[in-house]
Design a protein around this motif. Structure first.
Motif, short mmCIF file in Angstrom:
data_model
loop_
_atom_site.label_atom_id
_atom_site.label_comp_id
_atom_site.label_asym_id
_atom_site.label_seq_id
_atom_site.Cartn_x
_atom_site.Cartn_y
_atom_site.Cartn_z
N LEU A 108 21.46 -19.29 18.09
CA LEU A 108 21.91 -20.37 17.43
C LEU A 108 23.12 -20.12 16.44
N PRO A 109 23.14 -19.02 15.83
CA PRO A 109 24.25 -18.64 14.80
C PRO A 109 25.57 -18.35 15.53
N SER A 110 25.38 -17.45 17.17
CA SER A 110 26.47 -17.31 17.89
C SER A 110 26.75 -18.38 18.61
N LEU A 111 26.05 -19.33 18.99
CA LEU A 111 26.41 -20.68 19.60
C LEU A 111 27.35 -21.63 18.64
N HIS A 112 26.92 -21.61 17.38
CA HIS A 112 27.67 -22.50 16.49
C HIS A 112 28.91 -22.01 16.39
N ARG A 113 28.99 -20.74 15.97
CA ARG A 113 30.49 -19.79 15.86
C ARG A 113 31.29 -19.81 16.84
N LEU A 114 30.85 -19.59 18.40
CA LEU A 114 31.34 -19.91 19.36
C LEU A 114 32.16 -21.30 19.46
N HIS A 115 31.35 -22.38 19.10
CA HIS A 115 31.84 -23.80 19.16
C HIS A 115 32.95 -23.83 18.30
N ARG A 116 32.92 -23.34 16.91
CA ARG A 116 33.82 -23.42 15.77
C ARG A 116 35.44 -22.74 16.37
N THR A 117 34.93 -21.44 16.86
CA THR A 117 36.23 -20.89 17.56
C THR A 117 36.85 -21.23 18.70
N THR A 118 36.27 -21.86 19.54
CA THR A 118 36.74 -22.35 20.87
C THR A 118 37.18 -23.73 20.77
N GLY A 119 36.24 -24.51 20.19
CA GLY A 119 36.40 -25.82 20.36
C GLY A 119 35.91 -26.41 21.27
N CYS A 120 35.12 -25.71 22.31
CA CYS A 120 34.16 -26.14 23.29
C CYS A 120 32.92 -26.24 23.22
N VAL A 121 32.34 -27.28 24.28
CA VAL A 121 30.89 -27.39 24.06
C VAL A 121 30.17 -26.17 24.79
N VAL A 122 29.19 -25.60 23.87
CA VAL A 122 28.63 -24.32 24.19
C VAL A 122 27.30 -24.77 24.84
N HIS A 123 26.78 -23.87 25.84
CA HIS A 123 25.35 -24.07 26.20
C HIS A 123 24.51 -22.69 26.23
N LEU A 124 23.24 -22.68 26.14
CA LEU A 124 22.46 -21.46 26.22
C LEU A 124 21.49 -21.93 27.43
N GLY A 125 21.37 -21.08 28.36
CA GLY A 125 20.44 -21.37 29.40
C GLY A 125 19.32 -20.32 29.86
N VAL A 126 18.41 -20.44 30.62
CA VAL A 126 17.72 -19.24 31.31
C VAL A 126 17.42 -19.73 32.60
N LEU A 127 16.84 -18.66 33.10
CA LEU A 127 16.86 -18.84 34.66
C LEU A 127 15.09 -18.83 34.92
N ASP A 128 14.74 -20.09 35.81
CA ASP A 128 13.67 -20.18 35.91
C ASP A 128 13.30 -20.32 37.42
N GLY A 129 13.05 -19.39 38.30
CA GLY A 129 12.88 -19.34 39.47
C GLY A 129 14.37 -19.61 40.20
N ASP A 130 14.82 -20.64 40.88
CA ASP A 130 16.00 -20.68 41.48
C ASP A 130 16.76 -21.94 40.62
N GLU A 131 16.20 -21.97 39.53
CA GLU A 131 16.92 -23.15 38.76
C GLU A 131 17.29 -22.53 37.44
N ALA A 132 18.49 -23.34 36.76
CA ALA A 132 19.04 -22.88 35.63
C ALA A 132 18.49 -24.08 34.62
N VAL A 133 17.71 -23.55 33.34
CA VAL A 133 17.14 -24.54 32.47
C VAL A 133 18.08 -24.44 31.07
N TYR A 134 18.51 -25.64 30.64
CA TYR A 134 19.46 -25.72 29.12
C TYR A 134 18.39 -25.42 28.16
N LEU A 135 18.52 -24.67 27.30
CA LEU A 135 17.61 -24.48 26.08
C LEU A 135 18.44 -25.18 24.88
N GLU A 136 19.62 -24.99 24.85
CA GLU A 136 20.55 -25.48 23.69
C GLU A 136 21.94 -26.02 24.10
#
Length: 234
Positions: free
Chosen positions: A92-120
């Protein structure tokens, strides 16, 4: 199908409620037999038996002789939930810092089998118009973050093509929204072999030309990996 708890006269107990009552009853050190579970849950023997059969088929409950105990699937789910919570807290701290630095929407995801799952998802007002969200699943090969997850997985690699990969950085330009691009990179193992990745979604012109964004994403991924390593130390 519903049933009433024994002697309660209360409202009918549904399938999920029965399962929850039984799992709660088994949440102890000692296995229980059918009669003990029925007594603990105040459910009829027949309903308890049917529910246990269904829970065993799901591997949520395991039977040894006449006794029942929690199954391996629950342990697996508990481990996954723990590691995902640790990962989200570390990220979370890095995601918020990355959003402030780039102005972009930031996602965090994990791999579950053959699917991507968004956690944040972090992105302020811009995030509202982006068709993604916490808990969303999609085929890993259909998104930049999914391809980064595949690239970071020990089992496979990200495919070439529109998601051209450079040192495991995946870029896709104007694939899901005209005028917008996505850049993703794997974080590394997130515990129990789980693979995680982050992505930034923003203006295609900006992501194509501003090399500082790529550097910021790499830095964020490295910071999250370090925090994860510290969190997992005994």
């Amino acid at each position: 199908m519903t049933t009433r708890a024994q002697g309660t006269g209360g409202p009918p107990v549904g399938v999920m409620q029965r399962a929850a009552l039984i799992l709660d009853a088994l949440d102890g050190a000692e296995p229980l037999n059918l009669s003990q579970i029925s007594a603990a849950t105040r459910l009829p023997l027949s309903s308890t038996h049917r529910a246990l059969e269904q829970l065993m088929a799901l591997r949520w409950v395991h039977r040894v002789g006449k006794d029942y105990q929690l199954g391996m699937r629950l342990l697996e789910l508990g481990s996954a939930a723990y590691h995902q919570n640790v990962l989200r807290s570390a990220a979370l701290p890095s995601l918020h810092r990355l959003h402030r630095t780039t102005g972009c929407v930031v996602h965090l995801g994990v791999l579950d089998g053959d699917e991507a799952v968004y956690l944040e998802k972090v992105g302020g007002e811009l995030a509202v118009g982006i068709p993604s969200g916490v808990g969303l699943r999609m085929p890993a090969r259909s998104s930049a973050i999914g391809k980064a997850l595949l690239a970071g997985s020990s089992n496979t690699t990200a495919p070439d093509g529109s998601g051209a990969r450079e040192a495991q950085v995946v870029c896709e330009h104007e694939r899901c929204m005209k005028g917008f691009s996505c850049l993703a990179i794997p974080i590394g193992p997130a515990g129990d072999g789980e693979t995680a990745a982050i992505s930034v979604f923003g203006s295609a012109a900006k992501l194509r030309t501003d090399q500082r964004i790529r550097l910021s994403v790499r830095t964020a991924a490295a910071d999250i990996a370090r925090r994860m390593a510290l969190a997992q130390r005994p």
